[in-house]
Enzyme design. Structure first.
Site, PDB file in Angstrom:
ATOM      1  N   ASP A 168     -39.728 -40.350  19.899  1.00  0.00           N
ATOM      2  CA  ASP A 168     -38.571 -40.925  20.593  1.00  0.00           C
ATOM      3  C   ASP A 168     -38.016 -42.065  19.739  1.00  0.00           C
ATOM      4  O   ASP A 168     -38.776 -42.960  19.331  1.00  0.00           O
ATOM      5  CB  ASP A 168     -39.001 -41.437  21.979  1.00  0.00           C
ATOM      6  CG  ASP A 168     -37.799 -41.746  22.854  1.00  0.00           C
ATOM      7  OD1 ASP A 168     -36.817 -42.323  22.341  1.00  0.00           O
ATOM      8  OD2 ASP A 168     -37.838 -41.398  24.040  1.00  0.00           O
ATOM      9  N   ASN A 209     -28.368 -40.219  12.893  1.00  0.00           N
ATOM     10  CA  ASN A 209     -27.613 -39.185  13.602  1.00  0.00           C
ATOM     11  C   ASN A 209     -27.995 -39.075  15.078  1.00  0.00           C
ATOM     12  O   ASN A 209     -27.141 -38.779  15.917  1.00  0.00           O
ATOM     13  CB  ASN A 209     -27.847 -37.840  12.891  1.00  0.00           C
ATOM     14  CG  ASN A 209     -27.366 -36.668  13.700  1.00  0.00           C
ATOM     15  OD1 ASN A 209     -26.175 -36.374  13.754  1.00  0.00           O
ATOM     16  ND2 ASN A 209     -28.293 -35.970  14.371  1.00  0.00           N
ATOM     17  N   SER A 212     -18.510 -42.315  15.665  1.00  0.00           N
ATOM     18  CA  SER A 212     -17.622 -41.420  16.412  1.00  0.00           C
ATOM     19  C   SER A 212     -16.238 -42.046  16.474  1.00  0.00           C
ATOM     20  O   SER A 212     -16.111 -43.274  16.399  1.00  0.00           O
ATOM     21  CB  SER A 212     -18.151 -41.229  17.832  1.00  0.00           C
ATOM     22  OG  SER A 212     -17.156 -40.656  18.655  1.00  0.00           O
ATOM     23  N   TYR A 216     -21.127 -45.107  25.668  1.00  0.00           N
ATOM     24  CA  TYR A 216     -21.276 -44.365  24.408  1.00  0.00           C
ATOM     25  C   TYR A 216     -20.344 -44.961  23.354  1.00  0.00           C
ATOM     26  O   TYR A 216     -20.755 -45.211  22.214  1.00  0.00           O
ATOM     27  CB  TYR A 216     -20.950 -42.894  24.667  1.00  0.00           C
ATOM     28  CG  TYR A 216     -20.932 -42.017  23.436  1.00  0.00           C
ATOM     29  CD1 TYR A 216     -22.112 -41.529  22.893  1.00  0.00           C
ATOM     30  CD2 TYR A 216     -19.729 -41.667  22.821  1.00  0.00           C
ATOM     31  CE1 TYR A 216     -22.092 -40.717  21.760  1.00  0.00           C
ATOM     32  CE2 TYR A 216     -19.701 -40.854  21.698  1.00  0.00           C
ATOM     33  CZ  TYR A 216     -20.879 -40.388  21.170  1.00  0.00           C
ATOM     34  OH  TYR A 216     -20.863 -39.592  20.059  1.00  0.00           O
ATOM     35  N   LYS A 267     -21.164 -46.794  19.682  1.00  0.00           N
ATOM     36  CA  LYS A 267     -20.644 -46.377  18.371  1.00  0.00           C
ATOM     37  C   LYS A 267     -19.888 -47.533  17.699  1.00  0.00           C
ATOM     38  O   LYS A 267     -19.931 -47.691  16.475  1.00  0.00           O
ATOM     39  CB  LYS A 267     -19.752 -45.141  18.514  1.00  0.00           C
ATOM     40  CG  LYS A 267     -20.510 -43.897  18.992  1.00  0.00           C
ATOM     41  CD  LYS A 267     -21.657 -43.537  18.068  1.00  0.00           C
ATOM     42  CE  LYS A 267     -22.331 -42.228  18.424  1.00  0.00           C
ATOM     43  NZ  LYS A 267     -23.440 -41.882  17.502  1.00  0.00           N
TER      44      LYS A 267
HETATM   45  N1  LIG Z   1     -20.580 -33.576  19.495  1.00  0.00           N
HETATM   46  C1  LIG Z   1     -19.492 -34.298  19.318  1.00  0.00           C
HETATM   47  O1  LIG Z   1     -18.383 -33.953  19.725  1.00  0.00           O
HETATM   48  C2  LIG Z   1     -19.621 -35.601  18.558  1.00  0.00           C
HETATM   49  C3  LIG Z   1     -18.448 -36.271  18.188  1.00  0.00           C
HETATM   50  C4  LIG Z   1     -18.528 -37.454  17.448  1.00  0.00           C
HETATM   51  C5  LIG Z   1     -19.751 -37.946  17.076  1.00  0.00           C
HETATM   52  N2  LIG Z   1     -20.892 -37.294  17.443  1.00  0.00           N
HETATM   53  C6  LIG Z   1     -22.175 -37.838  17.000  1.00  0.00           C
HETATM   54  O2  LIG Z   1     -22.809 -36.893  16.145  1.00  0.00           O
HETATM   55  C7  LIG Z   1     -24.228 -37.060  16.217  1.00  0.00           C
HETATM   56  C8  LIG Z   1     -24.884 -35.710  16.517  1.00  0.00           C
HETATM   57  O3  LIG Z   1     -24.391 -35.255  17.750  1.00  0.00           O
HETATM   58  P1  LIG Z   1     -24.634 -33.747  18.274  1.00  0.00           P
HETATM   59  O4  LIG Z   1     -23.418 -33.362  18.996  1.00  0.00           O
HETATM   60  O5  LIG Z   1     -25.159 -32.927  17.167  1.00  0.00           O
HETATM   61  O6  LIG Z   1     -25.788 -34.038  19.369  1.00  0.00           O
HETATM   62  P2  LIG Z   1     -26.867 -33.053  20.008  1.00  0.00           P
HETATM   63  O7  LIG Z   1     -26.520 -31.633  19.730  1.00  0.00           O
HETATM   64  O8  LIG Z   1     -27.012 -33.491  21.424  1.00  0.00           O
HETATM   65  O9  LIG Z   1     -28.219 -33.415  19.183  1.00  0.00           O
HETATM   66  C9  LIG Z   1     -28.749 -34.716  19.268  1.00  0.00           C
HETATM   67  C10 LIG Z   1     -30.032 -34.793  18.441  1.00  0.00           C
HETATM   68  O10 LIG Z   1     -30.600 -36.107  18.607  1.00  0.00           O
HETATM   69  C11 LIG Z   1     -31.919 -35.991  19.159  1.00  0.00           C
HETATM   70  N3  LIG Z   1     -32.176 -37.075  20.084  1.00  0.00           N
HETATM   71  C12 LIG Z   1     -31.506 -37.417  21.208  1.00  0.00           C
HETATM   72  N4  LIG Z   1     -32.112 -38.441  21.831  1.00  0.00           N
HETATM   73  C13 LIG Z   1     -33.195 -38.771  21.067  1.00  0.00           C
HETATM   74  C14 LIG Z   1     -34.219 -39.743  21.172  1.00  0.00           C
HETATM   75  N5  LIG Z   1     -34.290 -40.586  22.204  1.00  0.00           N
HETATM   76  N6  LIG Z   1     -35.160 -39.804  20.216  1.00  0.00           N
HETATM   77  C15 LIG Z   1     -35.133 -38.959  19.155  1.00  0.00           C
HETATM   78  N7  LIG Z   1     -34.185 -38.001  19.005  1.00  0.00           N
HETATM   79  C16 LIG Z   1     -33.236 -37.920  19.947  1.00  0.00           C
HETATM   80  C17 LIG Z   1     -31.922 -34.633  19.885  1.00  0.00           C
HETATM   81  O11 LIG Z   1     -33.241 -34.112  20.069  1.00  0.00           O
HETATM   82  P3  LIG Z   1     -34.090 -34.375  21.446  1.00  0.00           P
HETATM   83  O12 LIG Z   1     -33.127 -34.276  22.577  1.00  0.00           O
HETATM   84  O13 LIG Z   1     -35.173 -33.334  21.442  1.00  0.00           O
HETATM   85  O14 LIG Z   1     -34.678 -35.732  21.305  1.00  0.00           O
HETATM   86  C18 LIG Z   1     -31.107 -33.809  18.895  1.00  0.00           C
HETATM   87  O15 LIG Z   1     -31.923 -33.460  17.793  1.00  0.00           O
HETATM   88  C19 LIG Z   1     -24.469 -38.115  17.294  1.00  0.00           C
HETATM   89  O16 LIG Z   1     -24.635 -39.377  16.696  1.00  0.00           O
HETATM   90  C20 LIG Z   1     -23.175 -38.088  18.102  1.00  0.00           C
HETATM   91  O17 LIG Z   1     -22.961 -39.317  18.769  1.00  0.00           O
HETATM   92  C21 LIG Z   1     -20.845 -36.131  18.177  1.00  0.00           C
END
Ligand SMILES: NC(=O)c1ccc[n+]([C@@H]2O[C@H](COP(=O)([O-])OP(=O)(O)OC[C@H]3O[C@@H](n4cnc5c(N)ncnc54)[C@H](OP(=O)(O)O)[C@@H]3O)[C@@H](O)[C@H]2O)c1
Lengths: 88, 243
Positions: free
Chosen positions: B60, B87, B139, B152, B156
């Site tokens: 975590d 990330n 973001s 959120y 960011k």
């Molecule tokens: N998706 C979008 O539209 C978007 C847009 C702009 C920016 N972003 C940013 O891009 C990045 C990746 O986003 P994504 O969309 O790929 O997210 P995602 O699909 O939800 O994946 C998030 C990853 O982080 C891990 N994670 C979450 N909470 C955690 C914790 N407490 N400890 C350790 N690991 C943790 C998750 O694994 P577990 O849950 O198993 O821990 C997973 O591997 C993030 O920083 C997000 O804010 C996303």
């Protein structure tokens, strides 16, 4: 089990400071009375010295920026780390 | 590919963008270490394919002791840590007035405390090594307002602000700190968006398309390559929706 009471003497602290300066290609410290500026020993050199000392004594040193700001000479740096690494 | 033969930590690499970044960096000949709370089948696949060049730990991001141990393990296994990609994060899909305090606390813990303690542990290694690269996945929410994303967005904005201060703090030690700020892209996190909302975003985006994992990888790859002299910047990968 980690040894929580490792300390460092002044010679060892100076050696760490000089190794940091050597890494940056700067001359070794010749005189403890020198100001840190004259010795070319900058704030990041201080941080790297702290990290290297932490590795040697196997524990983290906690200090604030204010106590670092009071440091003027190489002797102050050595005094500082001598106190900071003293066994609790 | 700009980044090759590096040892890279990508937090949250079990799925979504983090998984894509890890896969691409491995394919380009880098060593990748990642963690997430739960192991996914993709982690087993990467371990089978890349052996010692890949490291996964179930961890975590808010567990400070665990994060310290993870960084020490990676440094021992890979010999150095050249780059860190912050990330891992969790999203939000509620107006603030309907977000309970425990959820607020959790978002702050994962998105603010998590990358901060990880960066702290990695910076200590990088200072001793004499350099490195840190890239925060921020973001567009960090600089633009979107309803339902207040905490959120705050997290960011924090990442971008911390990034600039760190760039000043450790830049002289050869550590480059930057942020890549994607627009919305398809993942579990953005799966809460309805098709109509996605259509609206697309319509308001000058390029007419949402960013995808590959677009974001291409920028992160450049940012951590150590070839740019880019320091303390936020790079938007959003098709121009924020202009
Ligand atoms: N998706 C979008 O539209 C978007 C847009 C702009 C920016 N972003 C940013 O891009 C990045 C990746 O986003 P994504 O969309 O790929 O997210 P995602 O699909 O939800 O994946 C998030 C990853 O982080 C891990 N994670 C979450 N909470 C955690 C914790 N407490 N400890 C350790 N690991 C943790 C998750 O694994 P577990 O849950 O198993 O821990 C997973 O591997 C993030 O920083 C997000 O804010 C996303």
């Amino acid at each position: 089990m980690k040894d929580r009471h490792k300390t460092m003497d002044r010679v060892a602290i100076l050696a760490v400071m000089n190794s940091v300066l050597a890494k940056r290609g700067r001359a070794a410290i010749s005189d403890e009375a020198q100001t840190t500026r004259a010795a070319n020993f900058r704030s990041l050199d201080f941080s790297e010295t702290a990290l290297r000392i932490e590795m040697q004594i196997d524990r983290e040193l906690a200090f604030d920026a204010a106590s670092m700001r009071r440091i003027a000479t190489v002797k102050d740096v050595i005094d500082f780390f001598e106190t900071a690494t003293r066994a609790p | 590919m700009h980044t090759t033969n590096q040892s890279i930590i990508v937090s949250g690499g079990s799925r979504g963008l983090g998984l894509h970044l890890g896969q691409q960096f491995l394919a380009a000949g880098n060593r990748v270490a990642t963690f997430a709370r739960s192991r996914t089948p993709a982690m087993d696949d990467l371990a089978a394919q890349y052996g010692d060049a890949f490291h996964f730990a179930a961890l975590d991001a808010v567990d400070a002791v665990g994060v310290g141990k993870f960084v020490a393990d990676v440094a021992r296994k890979f010999g150095a840590i050249d780059s860190l990609v912050n990330n891992a994060a969790i999203g939000q899909d509620q107006l603030l007035m309907h977000t309970d305090p425990a959820t607020i606390q959790n978002i702050v813990n994962v998105n603010v405390i998590g990358p901060t303690i990880l960066s702290r542990a990695v910076i200590k290694r990088m200072i001793l090594q004499g350099g490195g690269n840190i890239c925060n996945i921020s973001s567009i929410c960090g600089s633009r307002g979107y309803a339902g994303l207040s905490v959120y967005a705050g997290s960011k904005g924090y990442l971008d602000a911390m990034m600039r201060a760190l760039a000043r703090e450790v830049g002289e030690a050869g550590i480059f700190v930057n942020s890549v700020a994607p627009g919305f892209f398809e993942s579990e996190m953005s799966s809460v968006l309805l098709p109509e909302q996605l259509a609206t975003i697309r319509r308001r985006t000058p390029s007419g398309q949402l960013s995808n994992d590959a677009n974001i990888f291409n920028v992160v790859d450049l940012v951590i390559s150590g070839t740019t002299n880019m320091q303390g910047q936020v790079v938007y990968v959003d098709g121009g929706i924020t202009i």
